[in-house]
Design an enzyme around this catalytic site. Structure first.
Site, mmCIF file in Angstrom:
data_model
loop_
_atom_site.group_PDB
_atom_site.id
_atom_site.type_symbol
_atom_site.label_atom_id
_atom_site.label_comp_id
_atom_site.label_asym_id
_atom_site.label_seq_id
_atom_site.Cartn_x
_atom_site.Cartn_y
_atom_site.Cartn_z
ATOM 1 N N ARG A 14 0.941 -1.101 0.103
ATOM 2 C CA ARG A 14 -0.109 0.138 -0.120
ATOM 3 C C ARG A 14 0.945 1.248 -0.041
ATOM 4 O O ARG A 14 0.471 2.342 0.253
ATOM 5 C CB ARG A 14 -1.007 -0.065 1.169
ATOM 6 N N HIS B 109 -0.596 12.170 -29.123
ATOM 7 C CA HIS B 109 -0.709 10.883 -28.847
ATOM 8 C C HIS B 109 -1.422 10.055 -30.182
ATOM 9 O O HIS B 109 -1.134 8.838 -30.353
ATOM 10 C CB HIS B 109 -1.931 10.776 -27.911
ATOM 11 N N LYS C 296 2.851 11.531 -11.322
ATOM 12 C CA LYS C 296 1.900 10.562 -12.207
ATOM 13 C C LYS C 296 2.922 9.112 -12.463
ATOM 14 O O LYS C 296 4.008 9.082 -12.817
ATOM 15 C CB LYS C 296 1.674 10.891 -13.595
ATOM 16 N N HIS D 215 -0.629 17.701 -27.021
ATOM 17 C CA HIS D 215 -0.370 16.266 -26.811
ATOM 18 C C HIS D 215 -1.651 15.519 -27.333
ATOM 19 O O HIS D 215 -1.572 14.416 -27.439
ATOM 20 C CB HIS D 215 -0.454 15.840 -25.400
ATOM 21 N N ARG E 114 -3.921 21.301 -14.336
ATOM 22 C CA ARG E 114 -2.976 20.415 -14.804
ATOM 23 C C ARG E 114 -3.076 19.858 -16.260
ATOM 24 O O ARG E 114 -1.983 19.782 -16.886
ATOM 25 C CB ARG E 114 -2.817 19.230 -13.605
ATOM 26 N N GLU F 273 9.414 19.110 -24.427
ATOM 27 C CA GLU F 273 8.520 19.309 -23.081
ATOM 28 C C GLU F 273 9.227 20.899 -22.391
ATOM 29 O O GLU F 273 8.409 21.284 -21.759
ATOM 30 C CB GLU F 273 8.659 18.216 -22.299
ATOM 31 N N LYS G 81 6.467 23.509 -13.786
ATOM 32 C CA LYS G 81 5.586 22.126 -13.669
ATOM 33 C C LYS G 81 5.235 22.215 -12.291
ATOM 34 O O LYS G 81 4.102 21.769 -11.944
ATOM 35 C CB LYS G 81 6.636 21.157 -14.083
ATOM 36 N N ASN H 54 -0.645 19.152 -21.031
ATOM 37 C CA ASN H 54 -0.851 18.518 -22.227
ATOM 38 C C ASN H 54 -0.937 19.384 -23.690
ATOM 39 O O ASN H 54 -1.369 18.750 -24.701
ATOM 40 C CB ASN H 54 -2.278 17.876 -22.131
ATOM 41 N N HIS I 175 8.342 10.544 -28.244
ATOM 42 C CA HIS I 175 7.297 11.324 -27.415
ATOM 43 C C HIS I 175 7.476 12.737 -27.796
ATOM 44 O O HIS I 175 6.638 13.515 -28.327
ATOM 45 C CB HIS I 175 7.055 10.844 -26.125
ATOM 46 N N GLU J 167 -4.988 16.302 -11.675
ATOM 47 C CA GLU J 167 -5.641 16.979 -13.013
ATOM 48 C C GLU J 167 -7.005 17.060 -12.950
ATOM 49 O O GLU J 167 -7.673 16.272 -13.767
ATOM 50 C CB GLU J 167 -4.847 16.047 -13.877
HETATM 51 N N1 GLY Z 1 3.198 15.155 -18.080
HETATM 52 C C1 GLY Z 1 1.958 15.645 -17.865
HETATM 53 C C2 GLY Z 1 1.661 15.715 -16.337
HETATM 54 O O1 GLY Z 1 2.553 15.585 -15.567
HETATM 55 O O2 GLY Z 1 0.621 16.243 -15.951
#
Ligand code: GLY
Length: 369
Positions: free
Chosen positions: A122, A254, A144, A250, A243, A186, A229, A247, A267, A239
């Site tokens: 956990r 994608h 993430k 993106h 947040r 990025e 960031k 993207n 990417h 998000e």
């Molecule tokens: N790479 C996008 C984020 O961390 O939300």
């Protein structure tokens, strides 16, 4: 040099320091060898060849017993079997809830080891040691973590913040050049969505940064990009709103990756092409406030191998539609109202998409320095 990610009791530092200082940085966050003193080190073969030994030595000198778990490099390692192999190794070895997981590598290692840390017992303390530009400016910060599922990327995952991030600028020296320029996309993205100052700085130092020649400039740019960031994540950790501006570019990216076949474009290359389309869409709506050609010149300077113009636009739009299932039934785009001011919209017609795609493929990107 350190940046603070402010998330209440889940706050943590991002250090730009040598990996040799890792045990001290861990100790500052309460991660000291305990009774078992075990520490799980996850890396991939390429990164381990350079950094496994110095990191292991530093940890062992500080009293840790290190168990390395080395995965194959590449996206295929972000899947269930490699994840299960980590579970098996960790549980058979006899971890406890104080056992840190050190993720030493790029985005794949960070996501895989991060999700293992989030779910083992956990939750084990996670230490992100990003060694790629993309991971240093983006993936390692913000919590993430995920593995892929055959139906799509990053579909099994968790928001799980690390205890700390230790980004050693020296590890970028061994990064293949294509990975470097991919990561720079990025960095440019962060400038476009959040910082006119960073964009001007990048414009002034573009050649030296993209060629990885101007160390002082790229170190400054990385730190500033991470600051943006960190600010966005601090405002919207999971998000639910803001947040999503991370993207930018993106939605196209994608689709490009999917239609071209994963790995055909990196990417970052796909994001660079996607950002050109997003700049075009933004300029169409806000022609007075946005100097498209100025911003596009920076994005176009990012080298892209391969010809996105050879992709079938119909297949791309279909891929965007298919992807929307995962995001609540609307294809969402991040656009710029002006430089540094991004927002989310679902209101983009197919006609606009086609026009934006034509623009994105209109002139080739710069070639690799
Ligand atoms: N790479 C996008 C984020 O961390 O939300």
């Amino acid at each position: 040099m350190s940046i603070h990610v402010s998330l209440g009791d889940r706050s943590y530092p991002v250090h730009f320091q040598s990996l040799r200082t890792l045990p001290e940085r861990m100790a500052e966050r309460g991660l000291r060898p305990n009774d078992s003193s075990r520490c799980l080190l996850v890396s991939d073969e390429n990164v381990a060849a350079h950094y496994r030994s110095p990191v292991t030595t530093a940890l062992e000198n500080a009293g840790w017993t290190v168990r390395p778990h080395i995965v194959a490099p590449g996206e295929a390692s972000k899947s269930y079997e490699p994840l299960r192999a980590i579970y098996d190794e960790a549980l058979r070895w006899g971890i406890d809830r104080g056992t840190p997981v050190v993720a030493l590598g790029g985005g794949v290692v960070g996501d895989l080891a991060g999700f293992a840390a989030a779910t083992l017992l956990r939750g084990l303390p996670l230490v992100q040691c990003p060694t790629s530009l993309l991971a240093q400016v983006d993936a390692s910060v913000g919590g993430k973590t995920a593995v892929n599922h055959p139906t799509g990327k990053n579909l099994i995952g968790a928001f799980y913040q690390p205890h700390l991030v230790c980004a050693d600028p020296d590890t970028l020296d061994t990064l293949p050049m294509r990975e470097w320029t991919s990561g720079s996309a990025e960095m440019v993205k962060h400038a476009l969505i959040g910082s006119p100052e960073l964009l001007s700085f990048l414009e002034d130092h573009l050649v030296g940064v993209l060629a990885r020649k101007d160390r002082e400039a790229f170190t400054t740019a990385i730190e500033r990009a991470v600051r943006i960031k960190a600010e966005v994540v601090a405002e919207d950790e999971r998000e639910s709103g803001r947040r999503a501006i991370l993207n930018f570019g993106h939605t196209f990216a994608h689709a490009i990756e999917k239609v071209a076949g994963y790995g055909a474009f990196t990417h970052g290359e796909a994001v660079a092409v996607g950002m050109r389309a997003a700049l075009h869409l933004s300029h169409r709506r806000h022609p007075e406030a946005l100097n498209r050609d100025r911003l596009d010149a920076v994005v176009q300077a990012i080298p892209v191998e391969g010809d996105p113009g050879a992709l079938n636009p119909g297949a791309l739009f279909e891929a965007m539609q298919a992807d929307k299932k995962n995001r609540g039934d609307t294809v969402r785009f991040v656009l710029l109202r002006s430089l540094g001011d991004a927002y989310l919209t679902g209101d983009v017609s197919e006609h606009e998409l086609r026009e934006a795609w034509r623009f994105a493929c209109s002139e080739p990107h710069a070639s690799r320095p």
